[in-house]
Design an enzyme around this catalytic site. Structure first.
Site, PDB file in Angstrom:
ATOM      1  N   GLU A  28     -38.116 -21.621  20.180  1.00  0.00           N
ATOM      2  CA  GLU A  28     -36.767 -21.070  20.048  1.00  0.00           C
ATOM      3  C   GLU A  28     -36.738 -19.915  19.055  1.00  0.00           C
ATOM      4  O   GLU A  28     -37.288 -20.000  17.955  1.00  0.00           O
ATOM      5  CB  GLU A  28     -35.768 -22.136  19.589  1.00  0.00           C
ATOM      6  CG  GLU A  28     -34.361 -21.562  19.432  1.00  0.00           C
ATOM      7  CD  GLU A  28     -33.272 -22.586  19.188  1.00  0.00           C
ATOM      8  OE1 GLU A  28     -32.100 -22.180  19.017  1.00  0.00           O
ATOM      9  OE2 GLU A  28     -33.579 -23.790  19.176  1.00  0.00           O
TER      10      GLU A  28
ATOM     11  N   ASP B 297     -28.970 -31.820  20.484  1.00  0.00           N
ATOM     12  CA  ASP B 297     -28.098 -32.095  19.353  1.00  0.00           C
ATOM     13  C   ASP B 297     -27.047 -30.997  19.202  1.00  0.00           C
ATOM     14  O   ASP B 297     -26.128 -31.113  18.376  1.00  0.00           O
ATOM     15  CB  ASP B 297     -28.889 -32.305  18.063  1.00  0.00           C
ATOM     16  CG  ASP B 297     -29.755 -31.117  17.689  1.00  0.00           C
ATOM     17  OD1 ASP B 297     -29.733 -30.097  18.413  1.00  0.00           O
ATOM     18  OD2 ASP B 297     -30.472 -31.207  16.669  1.00  0.00           O
ATOM     19  N   SER B 298     -27.160 -29.961  20.033  1.00  0.00           N
ATOM     20  CA  SER B 298     -26.094 -28.964  20.125  1.00  0.00           C
ATOM     21  C   SER B 298     -24.792 -29.594  20.614  1.00  0.00           C
ATOM     22  O   SER B 298     -23.726 -28.975  20.553  1.00  0.00           O
ATOM     23  CB  SER B 298     -26.500 -27.817  21.061  1.00  0.00           C
ATOM     24  OG  SER B 298     -26.939 -28.311  22.310  1.00  0.00           O
TER      25      SER B 298
END
Length: 273
Positions: free
Chosen positions: A187, A49-50
């Site tokens: 992350e 979705d980056s």
């Protein structure tokens, strides 16, 4: 009589089997040209979705839609044949209920041909992971720093930096493993925590700003190629300055056009030799 051929593309079970055998190499891709270049070298490609920030210059990942993600994923799938292809679930497409998540995930996989989905969230989303997996949708979990939670986390800040936070993230990862996730992205977490989670789980961990001990690594492709601007995230390494190559080529093209050096007759149609 049916004819069986061996699939060349790396499967989700193959990725799981790499745990303890070799590291998983993964990057993001959002378009056909990049996907074609990445495919042969990688085990997994993520349509993250980056895409919202890298591809559309949006301030965060929150506004990209299911339809946009499916379109980008389809382009990546059609231009690759080797890497396992995973697509992100956009914000708001799965948090309401497991049924909502299944409808959107199934739609994205059907439209794109991707091999599985990635979903951010802790213990509260484990039941959704289970619901999807039981219905045939492979799930890559994502815990730690979760960009879709940027508003509740107060920004893009490293997680697991104290005992309470670390224990919570460990519980998140274990919950998704128990629910059937095939792997988990870690992350932006403290390195000792990334190592600890990797040792605690039987499924692969894929780090991005986590630990060298993770079973694999993923980065945003533009970050490693010098295409993300002046600021490179702490957890990324720039392996090439492709941006300068592009700038030089474009400058040369523009100069040739202005100097009437391009196009030449050799670039034209209907010209007699």
């Amino acid at each position: 009589m049916s004819v069986h051929t061996q699939a060349k593309r790396i499967s989700v079970p193959q990725l799981m089997g790499y745990k303890g055998q070799r590291k998983i190499a993964a990057l993001t891709a959002y378009s056909a040209p990049f996907a074609r270049l990445l495919d042969d070298a990688l085990d997994m490609i993520l349509i993250g979705d980056s895409t919202a920030m890298v591809g559309y210059a949006l301030p965060d990942t929150l506004s990209i839609t299911v339809e946009q993600m499916a379109a980008h994923a389809g382009a990546v799938v059609r231009s690759t044949s080797h890497a396992c292809i995973i697509v992100d679930m956009p914000f708001g497409s799965y948090q309401e209920s497991p049924q909502q998540a299944f409808s959107n995930a199934a739609g994205m996989l059907a439209a794109s041909g991707a091999d599985g989905i990635k979903m951010e969230g802790g213990v509260a989303l484990a039941d959704t992971t289970r619901f999807l997996v039981e219905r045939g949708i492979p799930v890559l979990a994502h815990v730690g720093l979760m960009p879709q939670y940027v508003n509740t986390m107060g920004g893009f800040k490293a997680q697991g930096m104290n005992d309470e936070s670390a224990e919570r993230i460990l519980r998140d990862a274990k919950a998704h493993e128990e629910a059937g996730a095939f792997a988990v992205v870690l992350e932006g977490i403290a390195e000792p925590l990334g190592r600890r989670i990797t040792e605690a789980l039987a499924i692969p961990t894929i780090g991005i700003g986590a630990s060298p001990a993770c079973d694999g690594q993923i980065l945003v492709t533009e970050d490693i190629l010098g295409l993300s601007g002046a600021r490179i995230p702490k957890f990324a390494k720039q392996f090439a300055d492709v941006g300068s190559v592009i700038r030089t080529a474009v400058e040369q093209y523009a100069q040739d056009v202005r100097d009437e050096q391009f196009p030449q007759l050799e670039h034209c149609f209907g010209v007699k030799k």
